[in-house]
Design a protein around this motif. Structure first.
Motif, PDB file in Angstrom:
ATOM      1  N   GLN A  83       0.796  -1.227   0.000  1.00  0.00           N
ATOM      2  CA  GLN A  83       0.000   0.000   0.000  1.00  0.00           C
ATOM      3  C   GLN A  83       0.834   1.284   0.000  1.00  0.00           C
ATOM      4  OE1 GLN A  83      -2.596  -1.816   3.265  1.00  0.00           O
ATOM      5  NE2 GLN A  83      -4.074  -0.529   2.225  1.00  0.00           N
ATOM      6  N   HIS A 120       1.438  -9.119   4.337  1.00  0.00           N
ATOM      7  CA  HIS A 120       0.223  -8.305   4.238  1.00  0.00           C
ATOM      8  C   HIS A 120      -0.257  -8.344   2.782  1.00  0.00           C
ATOM      9  CE1 HIS A 120      -2.085  -4.861   6.357  1.00  0.00           C
ATOM     10  NE2 HIS A 120      -2.671  -5.016   5.178  1.00  0.00           N
ATOM     11  N   TRP A 121      -0.578  -9.555   2.313  1.00  0.00           N
ATOM     12  CA  TRP A 121      -1.318  -9.813   1.071  1.00  0.00           C
ATOM     13  C   TRP A 121      -0.517  -9.785  -0.232  1.00  0.00           C
ATOM     14  CZ3 TRP A 121      -6.220  -6.314   2.218  1.00  0.00           C
ATOM     15  CH2 TRP A 121      -6.783  -6.713   3.434  1.00  0.00           C
ATOM     16  N   ASN A 140      -1.495 -11.028   7.930  1.00  0.00           N
ATOM     17  CA  ASN A 140      -2.512 -10.010   8.183  1.00  0.00           C
ATOM     18  C   ASN A 140      -3.890 -10.449   7.696  1.00  0.00           C
ATOM     19  OD1 ASN A 140      -3.385  -7.157   8.832  1.00  0.00           O
ATOM     20  ND2 ASN A 140      -3.976  -7.273   6.677  1.00  0.00           N
ATOM     21  N   GLU A 141      -4.857 -10.408   8.574  1.00  0.00           N
ATOM     22  CA  GLU A 141      -6.272 -10.599   8.228  1.00  0.00           C
ATOM     23  C   GLU A 141      -6.537 -11.708   7.220  1.00  0.00           C
ATOM     24  OE1 GLU A 141      -8.298  -7.089   6.962  1.00  0.00           O
ATOM     25  OE2 GLU A 141      -8.026  -6.067   8.872  1.00  0.00           O
ATOM     26  N   THR A 154      -9.995 -11.642   5.566  1.00  0.00           N
ATOM     27  CA  THR A 154     -10.256 -10.772   4.419  1.00  0.00           C
ATOM     28  C   THR A 154      -9.784 -11.437   3.131  1.00  0.00           C
ATOM     29  OG1 THR A 154     -10.057  -8.839   5.833  1.00  0.00           O
ATOM     30  CG2 THR A 154      -9.801  -8.475   3.475  1.00  0.00           C
ATOM     31  N   ASN A 180     -12.578 -11.895   0.455  1.00  0.00           N
ATOM     32  CA  ASN A 180     -12.521 -11.010  -0.708  1.00  0.00           C
ATOM     33  C   ASN A 180     -11.656 -11.540  -1.845  1.00  0.00           C
ATOM     34  OD1 ASN A 180     -12.969  -9.193   1.855  1.00  0.00           O
ATOM     35  ND2 ASN A 180     -13.913  -8.134   0.153  1.00  0.00           N
ATOM     36  N   GLU A 189     -13.156  -9.434  -5.828  1.00  0.00           N
ATOM     37  CA  GLU A 189     -12.758  -8.071  -5.443  1.00  0.00           C
ATOM     38  C   GLU A 189     -11.275  -7.867  -5.173  1.00  0.00           C
ATOM     39  OE1 GLU A 189     -15.521  -5.799  -2.526  1.00  0.00           O
ATOM     40  OE2 GLU A 189     -15.756  -7.941  -2.194  1.00  0.00           O
ATOM     41  N   ARG A 199     -15.730  -7.780  12.237  1.00  0.00           N
ATOM     42  CA  ARG A 199     -16.754  -6.794  12.557  1.00  0.00           C
ATOM     43  C   ARG A 199     -17.477  -7.323  13.779  1.00  0.00           C
ATOM     44  NH1 ARG A 199     -19.404  -5.371   6.706  1.00  0.00           N
ATOM     45  NH2 ARG A 199     -17.418  -5.089   5.641  1.00  0.00           N
ATOM     46  N   TYR A 242     -12.777  -2.349  12.729  1.00  0.00           N
ATOM     47  CA  TYR A 242     -13.218  -1.145  12.013  1.00  0.00           C
ATOM     48  C   TYR A 242     -14.691  -0.809  12.212  1.00  0.00           C
ATOM     49  CZ  TYR A 242      -8.829  -0.773   9.415  1.00  0.00           C
ATOM     50  OH  TYR A 242      -7.513  -0.605   9.079  1.00  0.00           O
ATOM     51  N   TRP A 302     -18.636   0.216   3.439  1.00  0.00           N
ATOM     52  CA  TRP A 302     -18.686  -0.819   4.495  1.00  0.00           C
ATOM     53  C   TRP A 302     -18.404  -0.280   5.890  1.00  0.00           C
ATOM     54  CZ3 TRP A 302     -14.044  -1.487   7.133  1.00  0.00           C
ATOM     55  CH2 TRP A 302     -12.903  -0.937   6.525  1.00  0.00           C
ATOM     56  N   GLU A 334      -5.080  -2.405  14.136  1.00  0.00           N
ATOM     57  CA  GLU A 334      -5.643  -1.518  13.115  1.00  0.00           C
ATOM     58  C   GLU A 334      -6.984  -1.017  13.586  1.00  0.00           C
ATOM     59  OE1 GLU A 334      -5.988  -2.658   8.950  1.00  0.00           O
ATOM     60  OE2 GLU A 334      -4.122  -3.801   9.125  1.00  0.00           O
ATOM     61  N   TRP A 382      -4.794   3.036  11.866  1.00  0.00           N
ATOM     62  CA  TRP A 382      -4.657   2.880  10.424  1.00  0.00           C
ATOM     63  C   TRP A 382      -5.205   4.134   9.766  1.00  0.00           C
ATOM     64  CZ3 TRP A 382      -2.253  -0.738   7.465  1.00  0.00           C
ATOM     65  CH2 TRP A 382      -2.405  -0.563   6.074  1.00  0.00           C
ATOM     66  N   GLU A 439      -5.686   1.923  -1.314  1.00  0.00           N
ATOM     67  CA  GLU A 439      -6.698   1.260  -0.496  1.00  0.00           C
ATOM     68  C   GLU A 439      -7.341   0.094  -1.269  1.00  0.00           C
ATOM     69  OE1 GLU A 439      -7.375   1.010   2.542  1.00  0.00           O
ATOM     70  OE2 GLU A 439      -9.340   0.105   2.383  1.00  0.00           O
ATOM     71  N   TRP A 440      -6.500  -0.836  -1.735  1.00  0.00           N
ATOM     72  CA  TRP A 440      -6.951  -2.064  -2.400  1.00  0.00           C
ATOM     73  C   TRP A 440      -7.994  -1.770  -3.489  1.00  0.00           C
ATOM     74  CZ3 TRP A 440      -3.075  -4.906  -1.036  1.00  0.00           C
ATOM     75  CH2 TRP A 440      -2.556  -4.814   0.257  1.00  0.00           C
ATOM     76  N   PHE A 486      -7.370   7.030   4.322  1.00  0.00           N
ATOM     77  CA  PHE A 486      -7.372   6.621   5.740  1.00  0.00           C
ATOM     78  C   PHE A 486      -6.273   7.326   6.537  1.00  0.00           C
ATOM     79  CE2 PHE A 486     -10.224   3.039   6.686  1.00  0.00           C
ATOM     80  CZ  PHE A 486     -10.683   2.697   5.419  1.00  0.00           C
TER      81      PHE A 486
HETATM   82  C1  GBH Z   1      -7.788  -3.562   6.653  1.00  0.00           C
HETATM   83  O1  GBH Z   1      -8.837  -4.400   6.287  1.00  0.00           O
HETATM   84  C2  GBH Z   1      -6.500  -3.900   5.929  1.00  0.00           C
HETATM   85  O2  GBH Z   1      -5.656  -4.683   6.747  1.00  0.00           O
HETATM   86  C3  GBH Z   1      -5.759  -2.680   5.447  1.00  0.00           C
HETATM   87  O3  GBH Z   1      -4.750  -3.078   4.568  1.00  0.00           O
HETATM   88  C4  GBH Z   1      -6.740  -1.711   4.827  1.00  0.00           C
HETATM   89  O4  GBH Z   1      -6.113  -0.630   4.214  1.00  0.00           O
HETATM   90  C5  GBH Z   1      -7.659  -1.242   5.922  1.00  0.00           C
HETATM   91  O5  GBH Z   1      -8.289  -2.302   6.523  1.00  0.00           O
HETATM   92  C6  GBH Z   1      -8.762  -0.299   5.457  1.00  0.00           C
HETATM   93  O6  GBH Z   1      -9.658  -0.965   4.617  1.00  0.00           O
HETATM   94  O7  GBH Z   1     -16.141  -6.695   1.503  1.00  0.00           O
HETATM   95  O8  GBH Z   1     -17.642  -4.828   1.728  1.00  0.00           O
HETATM   96  O9  GBH Z   1     -16.133  -5.341   3.507  1.00  0.00           O
HETATM   97  C7  GBH Z   1     -10.078  -4.097   6.925  1.00  0.00           C
HETATM   98  C8  GBH Z   1     -11.175  -5.043   6.529  1.00  0.00           C
HETATM   99  C9  GBH Z   1     -12.071  -6.100   4.623  1.00  0.00           C
HETATM  100  C10 GBH Z   1     -12.499  -3.805   4.942  1.00  0.00           C
HETATM  101  C11 GBH Z   1     -12.435  -5.965   3.153  1.00  0.00           C
HETATM  102  C12 GBH Z   1     -12.881  -3.661   3.487  1.00  0.00           C
HETATM  103  C13 GBH Z   1     -13.756  -4.824   1.554  1.00  0.00           C
HETATM  104  C14 GBH Z   1     -15.119  -4.294   1.335  1.00  0.00           C
HETATM  105  N1  GBH Z   1     -11.531  -4.855   5.123  1.00  0.00           N
HETATM  106  N2  GBH Z   1     -13.407  -4.923   2.975  1.00  0.00           N
HETATM  107  S1  GBH Z   1     -16.345  -5.372   2.041  1.00  0.00           S
END
Ligand code: GBH
Length: 482
Positions: free
Chosen positions: A26, A129-130, A173-174, A177, A181, A187, A236, A317, A358, A386, A428, A435-436, A444
């Motif tokens: 990122q 981290h991905w 990391n996560e 996710t 995703n 996505e 969540r 988050y 989201w 985070e 974060w 942002e992916w 952010f």
């Molecule tokens: C984190 O993921 C990541 O570790 C970080 O790299 C990222 O920049 C940060 O959050 C902010 O997004 O499928 O509708 O939820 C947080 C969890 C999971 C949130 C994937 C966004 C995609 C849209 N993320 N989600 S949805």
């Protein structure tokens, strides 16, 4: 407990750690500079630009690979205790394997470690981290158990080269996710939509890879390096839509088990949660699969994974409302983890939104999540790694300050009122970054980055000053965040 409350201000414990977080793909840019190999996110963004909101990629991003000194100077100015960042696997091993080392990449991270040390900033290091090396993605990525061996070789090398600098390691990391995703939707990289199958195989391989990385550290490095190793998990908070309806309460708990429990249970209690085994095995059978879509752990694997989290690295988050939709013996045509849970998610219209679809501002969800984790897994030491808020590049980012303030107040309440052990908090993010699938549209950062300027100009936001102040005073006004 070092709790002082005078009037409207609450004080954080003296040893509570404040930091900020980023990740390699990122922020670094330099995607093919100085010997770095291709990652699956390079491949994904280059081949499927339409999957990214603004069709962008992180070829350059914040160019932190070349501008890390400037970025570290902000850390120094903020006076954070720690900086969470990640190491890019393909920058170390360009083809993912240890037969070729990219020493320029190794030296880059050593320079970062040395600078942080000079300023007394503790590195909190994510090994992955991905940004999977693309050749390993071609082999099936996180659905291929071979990845456990490749990851083992990579982490051993990182412990050898960087271990003297690091007290807090994060293996992955996560994974939730990635598995949702990336392996149950198109996505995120790798974009393999293998719903109801990818979700579980991906979790299985991540857990085995984490456990292997944990044991390598304990067996070969702990004695000399004395660090702690964890896997970073995200969730969540899941709130029943109707709290007085028992079926809603069960649906929310089921969802927590399928998401956080899918990892927490094997790590702390051994094996998958019972409800996950019951539902997936049953539905797989009714759907006529020859074997369950949920891979089985052997008893050796159960023992190997159990007890491999020295602290609980938690990302939080936002929250959802949950309600039940169908009995798991029904609706058999669709194969997905959502159908295996038998629930649907919604939100409360009173929750303030962010600019990201989201992300709603639900601070008490963090406190609930901390308590859930503590109750399920016998009070582990929790490190929030985070938490942050999205907007559209606003410099006077009062909505972000409000979000952060609320979440930190609820963290304090978890410490003081619920007696939970929360050792620190990473915001974060240090700065705007890629942002992916949202590209550069959502920001952010507490530092704004002007991605259209030649120098990628960094400008501090109001939230930066607010956080700096908080770190200095270690006190926070929580009156409005009950
Ligand atoms: C984190 O993921 C990541 O570790 C970080 O790299 C990222 O920049 C940060 O959050 C902010 O997004 O499928 O509708 O939820 C947080 C969890 C999971 C949130 C994937 C966004 C995609 C849209 N993320 N989600 S949805």
């Amino acid at each position: 407990i070092n709790f002082v409350s005078f009037g409207r201000t609450d004080k954080f414990p003296d040893n509570f750690l404040f930091g900020v977080a980023t990740s390699a793909y990122q922020i670094e840019g330099a995607w093919n500079q100085s010997g770095k190999g291709e990652s699956m996110w390079d491949w994904f963004t280059h081949n499927f630009p339409e999957r990214i909101q603004d069709t962008s990629n992180a070829d350059i991003a914040c160019d932190s690979y070349n501008r890390y000194e400037e970025d570290v100077s902000f850390l120094k100015d903020l006076n954070v205790s720690f900086y969470r960042f990640s190491i890019s696997w393909p920058r170390i091993f360009p083809n993912g394997q240890n037969n070729r080392v990219n020493w320029e990449g190794v030296n880059y991270y050593i320079a970062v470690f040395k600078l942080l040390k000079e300023f007394n900033i503790e590195p909190v290091v994510t090994l992955y981290h991905w940004d999977l090396p693309q050749p390993l993605n071609n082999l099936g990525g996180w659905t291929n158990p071979l990845l456990v061996d490749y990851f083992a070789n990579y982490v051993r090398f990182c412990y050898e080269q960087f271990g003297q600098y690091v007290k807090y390691w994060i293996t992955l990391n996560e994974p939730q996710t990635t598995c949702i995703n990336g392996y149950s939707s198109t996505e995120f990289a790798p974009g393999y939509n293998i719903k109801g199958l990818g979700f579980y195989y991906c979790a299985y391989v991540h857990l085995l890879a984490h456990a292997r990385a944990y044991h390598i550290y304990k067996d070969e490095f702990y004695e000399t390096q004395q660090g702690k190793v964890s896997i970073d998990l995200t969730m969540r908070w899941m709130e029943p839509l109707n709290k007085s309806d028992e079926s809603h309460v069960l649906a929310a708990e089921r969802t927590l088990q399928f998401t956080m429990g899918l990892y927490g249970h094997p790590l702390y209690l051994g094996d998958w949660p019972q409800i996950v085994k019951d539902n997936v095995d049953k539905r797989s059978e009714l759907q006529g699969y020859a074997r369950s879509r949920l891979p089985k752990f052997t008893s050796e694997q159960i023992d190997f994974i159990k007890g491999t989290n020295d602290y609980f690295a938690l990302n939080y988050y936002t929250s959802n409302l949950v309600y039940p939709t169908h009995d798991i013996t029904e609706d058999l045509n669709e194969t997905s983890y959502g159908k295996d849970m038998g629930v649907s998610l919604s939100i409360d219209s009173s929750w303030p939104s962010s600019t990201s679809s989201w992300l709603y501002n639900v601070p008490y969800g963090l406190r609930s999540m901390i308590n859930w984790v503590a109750e399920q897994y016998d009070n582990p030491e929790i490190f929030i790694l985070e938490n942050g808020f999205a907007d559209l590049h606003t410099l006077d980012d009062y909505d972000r300050i409000n979000y952060l303030n609320g979440h930190l107040c609820h963290t304090l309440r978890a410490i003081n009122e619920d007696k939970r052990t929360v050792i620190g908090y990473a915001l974060w993010s240090l700065m705007d970054n890629f942002e992916w699938s949202d590209g550069y549209e959502q920001s952010f950062g507490i530092i704004a980055v002007d991605f259209s300027s030649v120098n990628l100009t960094r400008t501090v936001r109001a939230s930066y000053e607010w956080y700096k102040n908080l770190i200095e005073s270690r006190t926070i006004d929580c009156e409005d965040f009950e």
